[in-house]
Motif scaffolding. Structure first.
Motif, PDB file in Angstrom:
ATOM      1  N   THR A 191       0.856  -1.194   0.000  1.00 47.07           N
ATOM      2  CA  THR A 191       0.000   0.000   0.000  1.00 47.07           C
ATOM      3  C   THR A 191       0.890   1.242   0.000  1.00 47.07           C
ATOM      4  O   THR A 191       1.902   1.296   0.703  1.00 47.07           O
ATOM      5  N   PHE A 192       0.523   2.197  -0.818  1.00 47.39           N
ATOM      6  CA  PHE A 192       1.273   3.453  -0.911  1.00 47.39           C
ATOM      7  C   PHE A 192       2.763   3.204  -1.136  1.00 47.39           C
ATOM      8  O   PHE A 192       3.633   3.873  -0.558  1.00 47.39           O
ATOM      9  N   GLY A 193       3.028   2.176  -1.963  1.00 45.40           N
ATOM     10  CA  GLY A 193       4.412   1.928  -2.364  1.00 45.40           C
ATOM     11  C   GLY A 193       5.259   1.171  -1.362  1.00 45.40           C
ATOM     12  O   GLY A 193       6.462   1.003  -1.563  1.00 45.40           O
ATOM     13  N   ARG A 194       4.647   0.675  -0.269  1.00 45.15           N
ATOM     14  CA  ARG A 194       5.418  -0.059   0.736  1.00 45.15           C
ATOM     15  C   ARG A 194       4.681  -1.335   1.136  1.00 45.15           C
ATOM     16  O   ARG A 194       3.451  -1.367   1.195  1.00 45.15           O
ATOM     17  N   LYS A 195       5.444  -2.390   1.424  1.00 42.38           N
ATOM     18  CA  LYS A 195       4.858  -3.623   1.934  1.00 42.38           C
ATOM     19  C   LYS A 195       4.308  -3.396   3.347  1.00 42.38           C
ATOM     20  O   LYS A 195       4.888  -2.614   4.121  1.00 42.38           O
ATOM     21  N   LEU A 196       3.232  -4.088   3.663  1.00 43.37           N
ATOM     22  CA  LEU A 196       2.697  -3.985   5.025  1.00 43.37           C
ATOM     23  C   LEU A 196       3.748  -4.376   6.059  1.00 43.37           C
ATOM     24  O   LEU A 196       3.797  -3.817   7.164  1.00 43.37           O
ATOM     25  N   ALA A 197       4.596  -5.340   5.695  1.00 45.39           N
ATOM     26  CA  ALA A 197       5.614  -5.814   6.625  1.00 45.39           C
ATOM     27  C   ALA A 197       6.642  -4.747   6.979  1.00 45.39           C
ATOM     28  O   ALA A 197       7.405  -4.912   7.938  1.00 45.39           O
ATOM     29  N   GLU A 198       6.684  -3.655   6.230  1.00 39.95           N
ATOM     30  CA  GLU A 198       7.618  -2.571   6.519  1.00 39.95           C
ATOM     31  C   GLU A 198       7.025  -1.551   7.477  1.00 39.95           C
ATOM     32  O   GLU A 198       7.740  -0.678   7.965  1.00 39.95           O
ATOM     33  N   ARG A 199       5.761  -1.682   7.782  1.00 39.72           N
ATOM     34  CA  ARG A 199       5.081  -0.689   8.634  1.00 39.72           C
ATOM     35  C   ARG A 199       5.173  -1.116  10.107  1.00 39.72           C
ATOM     36  O   ARG A 199       4.894  -2.252  10.459  1.00 39.72           O
ATOM     37  N   GLN A 200       5.539  -0.177  10.952  1.00 39.84           N
ATOM     38  CA  GLN A 200       5.803  -0.502  12.353  1.00 39.84           C
ATOM     39  C   GLN A 200       4.579  -1.092  13.047  1.00 39.84           C
ATOM     40  O   GLN A 200       4.700  -2.042  13.837  1.00 39.84           O
ATOM     41  N   ALA A 201       3.399  -0.565  12.777  1.00 37.36           N
ATOM     42  CA  ALA A 201       2.196  -1.065  13.438  1.00 37.36           C
ATOM     43  C   ALA A 201       1.981  -2.550  13.140  1.00 37.36           C
ATOM     44  O   ALA A 201       1.635  -3.333  14.033  1.00 37.36           O
ATOM     45  N   VAL A 202       2.224  -2.928  11.895  1.00 38.56           N
ATOM     46  CA  VAL A 202       2.068  -4.335  11.505  1.00 38.56           C
ATOM     47  C   VAL A 202       3.184  -5.180  12.114  1.00 38.56           C
ATOM     48  O   VAL A 202       2.944  -6.296  12.598  1.00 38.56           O
ATOM     49  N   ARG A 203       4.380  -4.680  12.105  1.00 40.09           N
ATOM     50  CA  ARG A 203       5.516  -5.421  12.678  1.00 40.09           C
ATOM     51  C   ARG A 203       5.293  -5.675  14.172  1.00 40.09           C
ATOM     52  O   ARG A 203       5.637  -6.753  14.696  1.00 40.09           O
ATOM     53  N   PHE A 204       4.721  -4.689  14.860  1.00 49.54           N
ATOM     54  CA  PHE A 204       4.452  -4.869  16.285  1.00 49.54           C
ATOM     55  C   PHE A 204       3.412  -5.969  16.507  1.00 49.54           C
ATOM     56  O   PHE A 204       3.533  -6.789  17.424  1.00 49.54           O
ATOM     57  N   MET A 205       2.374  -6.014  15.668  1.00 49.43           N
ATOM     58  CA  MET A 205       1.362  -7.063  15.803  1.00 49.43           C
ATOM     59  C   MET A 205       1.965  -8.434  15.546  1.00 49.43           C
ATOM     60  O   MET A 205       1.648  -9.409  16.234  1.00 49.43           O
ATOM     61  N   ILE A 206       2.843  -8.516  14.572  1.00 50.79           N
ATOM     62  CA  ILE A 206       3.512  -9.784  14.273  1.00 50.79           C
ATOM     63  C   ILE A 206       4.382 -10.218  15.450  1.00 50.79           C
ATOM     64  O   ILE A 206       4.408 -11.400  15.827  1.00 50.79           O
ATOM     65  N   ALA A 207       5.077  -9.274  16.067  1.00 44.91           N
ATOM     66  CA  ALA A 207       5.920  -9.581  17.227  1.00 44.91           C
ATOM     67  C   ALA A 207       5.076 -10.070  18.398  1.00 44.91           C
ATOM     68  O   ALA A 207       5.448 -11.032  19.098  1.00 44.91           O
ATOM     69  N   GLU A 208       3.946  -9.417  18.614  1.00 48.15           N
ATOM     70  CA  GLU A 208       3.057  -9.823  19.715  1.00 48.15           C
ATOM     71  C   GLU A 208       2.486 -11.212  19.468  1.00 48.15           C
ATOM     72  O   GLU A 208       2.383 -12.030  20.399  1.00 48.15           O
ATOM     73  N   ASN A 209       2.131 -11.493  18.224  1.00 48.71           N
ATOM     74  CA  ASN A 209       1.619 -12.824  17.887  1.00 48.71           C
ATOM     75  C   ASN A 209       2.661 -13.904  18.151  1.00 48.71           C
ATOM     76  O   ASN A 209       2.358 -14.956  18.721  1.00 48.71           O
ATOM     77  N   ALA A 210       3.887 -13.659  17.706  1.00 47.08           N
ATOM     78  CA  ALA A 210       4.951 -14.644  17.890  1.00 47.08           C
ATOM     79  C   ALA A 210       5.203 -14.904  19.374  1.00 47.08           C
ATOM     80  O   ALA A 210       5.443 -16.051  19.785  1.00 47.08           O
ATOM     81  N   THR A 211       5.149 -13.853  20.174  1.00 47.37           N
ATOM     82  CA  THR A 211       5.361 -13.992  21.613  1.00 47.37           C
ATOM     83  C   THR A 211       4.230 -14.782  22.259  1.00 47.37           C
ATOM     84  O   THR A 211       4.466 -15.669  23.095  1.00 47.37           O
ATOM     85  N   ASP A 212       2.999 -14.467  21.896  1.00 52.61           N
ATOM     86  CA  ASP A 212       1.851 -15.214  22.415  1.00 52.61           C
ATOM     87  C   ASP A 212       1.966 -16.692  22.073  1.00 52.61           C
ATOM     88  O   ASP A 212       1.689 -17.573  22.901  1.00 52.61           O
ATOM     89  N   LEU A 213       2.359 -16.979  20.844  1.00 58.45           N
ATOM     90  CA  LEU A 213       2.483 -18.364  20.398  1.00 58.45           C
ATOM     91  C   LEU A 213       3.504 -19.141  21.227  1.00 58.45           C
ATOM     92  O   LEU A 213       3.213 -20.238  21.725  1.00 58.45           O
ATOM     93  N   GLU A 214       4.691 -18.590  21.375  1.00 57.11           N
ATOM     94  CA  GLU A 214       5.749 -19.332  22.061  1.00 57.11           C
ATOM     95  C   GLU A 214       5.456 -19.474  23.552  1.00 57.11           C
ATOM     96  O   GLU A 214       5.683 -20.554  24.140  1.00 57.11           O
ATOM     97  N   ALA A 215       4.951 -18.418  24.176  1.00 56.85           N
ATOM     98  CA  ALA A 215       4.628 -18.497  25.603  1.00 56.85           C
ATOM     99  C   ALA A 215       3.547 -19.552  25.860  1.00 56.85           C
ATOM    100  O   ALA A 215       3.633 -20.330  26.817  1.00 56.85           O
ATOM    101  N   THR A 216       2.548 -19.581  25.006  1.00 59.21           N
ATOM    102  CA  THR A 216       1.463 -20.544  25.176  1.00 59.21           C
ATOM    103  C   THR A 216       1.939 -21.964  24.948  1.00 59.21           C
ATOM    104  O   THR A 216       1.604 -22.881  25.703  1.00 59.21           O
TER     105      THR A 216
END
Length: 387
Positions: free
Chosen positions: A274-299
């Motif tokens: 979107t707007f010339g950038r991958k979603l994966a480059e956006r901090q808000a999305v990266r933070f959600m991905i980090a939170e998901n990974a943490t939830d997964l491993e802790a669980t």
């Protein structure tokens, strides 16, 4: 003396089984998933396929026809199955759990009649505890009265998974006139017993294709020979034999489903621009991905901790199983919600794989007990420890 599964596993054989399951889930499993979503039914060829692959007896003893995979390692396989359609996971989960509840109190004859066929997949057994007019556990309202060599069973059950298409119900009731857990009884009830009315319940929001039954019993005769354990020990069969390890397995199911949602979200973020950038480059999305990974491993680690505690006969197994289930359900809710958010509006459409995952995830909130039930179990253990 009943056989026990070994705590060890042949790593080469286990790796081969694990690789086979991963291949099935990613390939044929997705084709079955499309068929289930389209038809609203689990095809018989799916059950036959799972049977042929040996997936009904993964952790049962070899003497019973199983593969004797230790429970904590079996959960690694359950994580994979749970990345597939909810009904596929449900079939494997029930088949690999219900035999254990029967086996714990079974006589040699009952083991031959019920346990071994359940392990091999030749006998379909549904777990029948939940009632429409009562809470789960000692609040059972279904009753039995002994008349000669039979119990006459009267009462209702509902939300019974695979209760329509099974061969037997592993059913829990109480002796007429009794109160509390001391009056409970566990029975193997033939699906074709006279005096039983079976009604298939309406389709569900998620986990489509899995049948659920509403059962009404009117003085239905059940042979005394089909009782598991002694009168008054029904809840021991239900909880110790099935619900405690089953809650741990359901918790790992949450991990697998969350992992599927997370992987879909990561793939979408890497591909969507979107707007010339991958979603994966956006901090808000990266933070959600980090939170998901943490939830997964802790669980995952909490679930495996609970599994090992139960496997070794630890005194806190029941509380830990409820902790694992409670935490896993909440983590799954967070992960699937973030993953759908990363997909944006397109994720809400049925054409998107995340949509099915999101629907299936909601069922985990009440399978093997609601969060409120889990909190009750945990609080009882904590307060009891202080006393």
């Amino acid at each position: 003396m009943k056989p026990k599964t070994s705590s060890a596993v042949d790593e080469a054989s286990f790796s081969a089984v694990k690789a086979g399951i991963a291949e099935f889930v990613a390939g044929q499993g997705e084709r079955y998933a499309d068929q289930i979503e389209r038809d609203g039914r689990v095809p018989e060829e799916l059950r036959a396929d799972l049977y042929e692959r040996g997936y009904f007896g993964l952790c049962a003893p070899k003497e019973y026809g199983g593969q004797a995979i230790p429970f904590d390692r079996y959960l690694e396989l359950m994580e994979l199955f749970s990345m597939s359609h909810g009904s596929i996971r449900m079939i494997v989960h029930v088949a690999n759990g219900v035999w254990r509840a029967i086996d714990r109190f079974a006589t040699a004859e009952q083991r031959r009649r019920f346990v071994v066929p359940a392990v091999t997949g030749d006998l379909r057994v549904a777990f029948a505890l939940t009632e429409p007019t009562a809470g789960t556990g000692a609040d059972l309202r279904s009753t039995v009265t002994r008349v000669g060599d039979d119990y006459l069973l009267t009462g209702e059950k509902h939300l019974i998974t695979f209760g329509v298409a099974c061969d037997y119900w592993l059913l829990f009731a109480r002796m007429a006139g009794s109160e509390g857990k001391e009056g409970t009884i566990a029975l193997m009830v033939d699906r074709h017993t006279p005096g039983v009315t079976v009604t298939e319940m309406p389709p569900t929001m998620g986990v489509r294709g899995t049948d659920h039954a509403h059962l009404v019993f009117d003085n239905a005769p059940v042979p005394v020979a089909n009782r598991l354990g002694e009168e008054g020990r029904g809840l021991e069969v239900a909880f110790g034999g099935f619900l405690t390890p089953s809650r741990i397995s359901v918790a790992m199911s949450c991990v697998g489903l969350a992992r599927r949602a997370h992987e879909l979200a990561v793939d979408h973020a890497l591909g969507r621009e979107t707007f010339g950038r991958k979603l994966a480059e956006r901090q808000a999305v990266r933070f959600m991905i980090a939170e998901n990974a943490t939830d997964l491993e802790a669980t995952r680690q909490l679930v495996l901790h609970a599994a090992r505690h139960w496997q070794s006969g630890g005194p806190d197994a029941e509380a830990l199983s409820s902790m694992a289930k409670l935490h896993a359900v909440d983590a799954l809710t967070r992960v699937t919600d973030r993953s759908l958010q990363i997909h944006g509006g397109i994720g809400y459409w049925a054409s998107s794989p995340i949509e099915r995952v999101y629907r299936d995830a909601r069922a985990q909130r009440f399978e093997e007990g609601t969060n409120e039930i889990q909190k009750t179990v945990i609080a009882r253990a904590e307060l009891g420890r202080r006393k």
